[in-house]
Design a protein around this motif. Structure first.
Motif, short mmCIF file in Angstrom:
data_model
loop_
_atom_site.label_atom_id
_atom_site.label_comp_id
_atom_site.label_asym_id
_atom_site.label_seq_id
_atom_site.Cartn_x
_atom_site.Cartn_y
_atom_site.Cartn_z
N PHE A 227 0.84 -1.20 0.00
CA PHE A 227 0.00 0.00 0.00
C PHE A 227 0.87 1.25 0.00
N ARG A 228 1.94 1.23 0.79
CA ARG A 228 2.84 2.39 0.86
C ARG A 228 3.57 2.60 -0.46
N ASP A 229 4.05 1.51 -1.06
CA ASP A 229 4.90 1.62 -2.25
C ASP A 229 4.11 1.90 -3.52
N HIS A 230 2.90 1.35 -3.61
CA HIS A 230 2.16 1.43 -4.88
C HIS A 230 0.82 2.14 -4.80
N GLY A 231 0.36 2.44 -3.58
CA GLY A 231 -0.95 3.07 -3.43
C GLY A 231 -2.03 2.05 -3.18
N TYR A 232 -2.94 2.38 -2.30
CA TYR A 232 -4.00 1.46 -1.89
C TYR A 232 -4.82 0.96 -3.08
N GLU A 233 -5.24 1.87 -3.96
CA GLU A 233 -6.14 1.49 -5.06
C GLU A 233 -5.47 0.56 -6.06
N GLN A 234 -4.15 0.68 -6.23
CA GLN A 234 -3.46 -0.09 -7.27
C GLN A 234 -3.14 -1.52 -6.85
N VAL A 235 -3.14 -1.78 -5.57
CA VAL A 235 -2.68 -3.09 -5.09
C VAL A 235 -3.83 -4.11 -5.13
N LYS A 236 -3.54 -5.27 -5.69
CA LYS A 236 -4.50 -6.37 -5.74
C LYS A 236 -4.26 -7.35 -4.59
N MET A 237 -5.31 -8.01 -4.19
CA MET A 237 -5.20 -9.00 -3.12
C MET A 237 -4.21 -10.10 -3.50
N GLU A 238 -4.17 -10.45 -4.80
CA GLU A 238 -3.24 -11.49 -5.26
C GLU A 238 -1.79 -11.08 -5.03
N ALA A 239 -1.49 -9.78 -5.21
CA ALA A 239 -0.13 -9.29 -4.99
C ALA A 239 0.24 -9.37 -3.51
N ILE A 240 -0.73 -9.09 -2.65
CA ILE A 240 -0.48 -9.18 -1.21
C ILE A 240 -0.18 -10.63 -0.83
N ALA A 241 -0.97 -11.56 -1.37
CA ALA A 241 -0.75 -12.98 -1.08
C ALA A 241 0.65 -13.41 -1.52
N ALA A 242 1.07 -12.97 -2.71
CA ALA A 242 2.40 -13.34 -3.21
C ALA A 242 3.49 -12.76 -2.32
N ALA A 243 3.33 -11.51 -1.91
CA ALA A 243 4.35 -10.87 -1.07
C ALA A 243 4.44 -11.50 0.30
N ALA A 244 3.29 -11.97 0.82
CA ALA A 244 3.27 -12.61 2.14
C ALA A 244 3.62 -14.09 2.07
N GLU A 245 3.75 -14.60 0.83
CA GLU A 245 4.06 -16.01 0.59
C GLU A 245 2.98 -16.93 1.17
N VAL A 246 1.72 -16.54 0.94
CA VAL A 246 0.58 -17.37 1.32
C VAL A 246 -0.35 -17.44 0.12
N SER A 247 -1.32 -18.34 0.17
CA SER A 247 -2.28 -18.43 -0.92
C SER A 247 -3.33 -17.33 -0.78
N ILE A 248 -4.00 -17.02 -1.89
CA ILE A 248 -5.06 -16.02 -1.83
C ILE A 248 -6.18 -16.50 -0.92
N GLY A 249 -6.41 -17.81 -0.89
CA GLY A 249 -7.43 -18.35 0.01
C GLY A 249 -7.10 -18.12 1.47
N THR A 250 -5.80 -18.17 1.79
CA THR A 250 -5.39 -17.93 3.17
C THR A 250 -5.74 -16.51 3.59
N ILE A 251 -5.49 -15.55 2.70
CA ILE A 251 -5.83 -14.15 3.03
C ILE A 251 -7.32 -14.02 3.29
N TYR A 252 -8.14 -14.66 2.45
CA TYR A 252 -9.59 -14.54 2.63
C TYR A 252 -10.09 -15.31 3.87
N ASN A 253 -9.23 -16.16 4.43
CA ASN A 253 -9.59 -16.76 5.72
C ASN A 253 -9.68 -15.71 6.81
N TYR A 254 -8.87 -14.65 6.65
CA TYR A 254 -8.78 -13.62 7.69
C TYR A 254 -9.47 -12.31 7.32
N TYR A 255 -9.43 -11.94 6.04
CA TYR A 255 -9.92 -10.62 5.62
C TYR A 255 -10.79 -10.77 4.38
N GLN A 256 -11.95 -10.13 4.41
CA GLN A 256 -12.89 -10.26 3.29
C GLN A 256 -12.48 -9.42 2.10
#
Length: 290
Positions: A168-197
């Motif tokens: 969010f800091r580097d690229h801006g909130y609107e530009q960041v996709k959930m898939e990019a967050i999953a990749a950066a955290a080294e978890v699956s996209i499903g794992t992220i949706y376990n915690y955050y909608q």
């Protein structure tokens, strides 16, 4: 009314005032039942009421707060509410000194049903609760894998928040996709949706993380206040400067404020307003502590 009292309970628990939280919980239950029965948001708003009573060791109050679910027909109790009920019934049994086999069965059933429901964060909390109870029973070896798994879940949540904050800091909130967050955290996209909608939930979690650091720093000032009001104000400002942009950029703060302004009655808007109020209250306490 129930939502506002629920937030006040959160304040009281965060401030270590379990007695006030328990009193608010008893006050909140009739409003909660009148507003939604055991449907809708009951699954998220009811457990903190019972936890507040458990924190004070008040068995009678805990029983009263659990009664609406205890006495409800099984057909109208949702899987999420039932999972919490089992976990909380196990904690009540432990507090009351019930048969250890019954306590353990309830706590383990709560873990299994929270897992099936998909409440991964609460499942980790339930694993920690069972682990700590097993230690109290002299069964530390059995507790270790439960505590390790809970810790891994907490660390996974931390990795997701750290990755989201960085992107969010580097690229801006609107530009960041959930898939990019999953990749950066080294978890699956499903794992992220376990915690955050959605991204909004992630942003609010980061806001809360930053606000809680400011509040923790403020508590130290209240515990050992400076000798003058001028020094207290300088310390207060210093705390805000030191902690306010650790995880969030100015753009992220603006985004959070914009969402809360546009959707004041949404969970995001109410949570943001609640955090803002907590900051203001603690700032006042720091000045008055002098």
């Amino acid at each position: 009314t129930a939502t506002r009292i629920d937030m006040e309970i959160g304040h009281a628990m965060a401030d270590g005032d379990a007695s006030r939280a328990a009193a608010l919980a008893e006050q909140s239950l009739p409003h909660l039942m009148a507003a939604m029965g055991i449907d809708d948001d009951f699954v998220t708003m009811w457990p903190p009421l019972v936890e507040a009573a458990l924190a004070t060791g008040d068995v009678a109050l805990t029983v009263r707060l659990m009664a609406p679910v205890e006495t409800a027909p099984a057909s109208i109790v949702s899987p999420g509410v039932r999972a919490h009920w089992l976990r909380l019934r196990g904690r009540l049994g432990a507090l009351r000194g019930d048969d250890p086999a019954t306590v353990e069965a309830d706590l383990r059933a709560g873990i299994a049903e929270l897992d099936a429901y998909g409440a991964v964060g609460y499942r980790a909390r339930a694993q920690e609760e069972l682990g700590r109870w097993l230690i109290s029973q002299g069964r530390g070896a059995e507790a270790t894998p439960l505590l390790d798994e809970a810790r891994a879940t907490y660390e996974e949540i931390g990795a997701i928040l750290a990755a989201a904050a960085r992107l969010f800091r580097d690229h801006g909130y609107e530009q960041v996709k959930m898939e990019a967050i999953a990749a950066a955290a080294e978890v699956s996209i499903g794992t992220i949706y376990n915690y955050y909608q959605n991204k909004g939930d992630l942003l609010m979690a980061i806001v809360a993380m930053e606000v809680n650091e400011v509040l923790a720093a403020g508590e130290k000032v209240i515990a050992r206040p400076p000798r003058s009001a001028d020094r207290a104000i300088d310390t207060l400002i210093g705390n805000y400067i030191e902690h306010s942009l650790v995880y969030l950029s100015k753009e992220m703060w603006r985004q959070a404020m914009a969402i809360s302004t546009q959707q004041p009655d949404s969970p995001f808007g109410m949570t943001y307003a609640d955090l803002d109020l907590r900051l203001a209250d603690h700032g006042l306490q720091q000045v008055l502590a002098v």
